[in-house]
Design a protein around this motif. Sequence first.
Motif, short mmCIF file in Angstrom:
data_model
loop_
_atom_site.label_atom_id
_atom_site.label_comp_id
_atom_site.label_asym_id
_atom_site.label_seq_id
_atom_site.Cartn_x
_atom_site.Cartn_y
_atom_site.Cartn_z
N ARG A 1 0.86 -1.19 0.00
CA ARG A 1 0.00 0.00 0.00
C ARG A 1 0.88 1.23 0.00
N HIS A 2 0.62 2.08 -0.93
CA HIS A 2 1.32 3.36 -1.00
C HIS A 2 0.30 4.45 -0.70
N VAL A 3 0.47 5.07 0.44
CA VAL A 3 -0.47 6.10 0.86
C VAL A 3 0.13 7.46 0.54
N GLU A 4 -0.59 8.21 -0.27
CA GLU A 4 -0.15 9.56 -0.60
C GLU A 4 -1.07 10.54 0.10
N LYS A 5 -0.47 11.44 0.83
CA LYS A 5 -1.26 12.43 1.53
C LYS A 5 -1.48 13.61 0.61
N LYS A 6 -2.73 13.84 0.28
CA LYS A 6 -3.06 14.93 -0.63
C LYS A 6 -3.63 16.09 0.18
N THR A 7 -3.10 17.25 -0.06
CA THR A 7 -3.62 18.43 0.62
C THR A 7 -4.32 19.29 -0.41
#
Length: 53
Positions: A13-19
């Motif tokens: 799992r690659h979690v990208e934090k999007k703002t």
Amino acid sequence: MTTQNRNVEIEERHVEKKTDSSMVASTFIKYTAYIIIFFGALYFLVRYVFPMF
């Protein structure tokens, strides 16, 4: 002893934090408006209501 070759699937799992910069800006504007309204009401009380007592 015999060893078996097991096929183990590994889930990555690659979690990208999007703002969302527009969300941050609108929240900043909202709370800035709250602060301005608060100090405006405080100024009104100090300037016009308290001298009446």
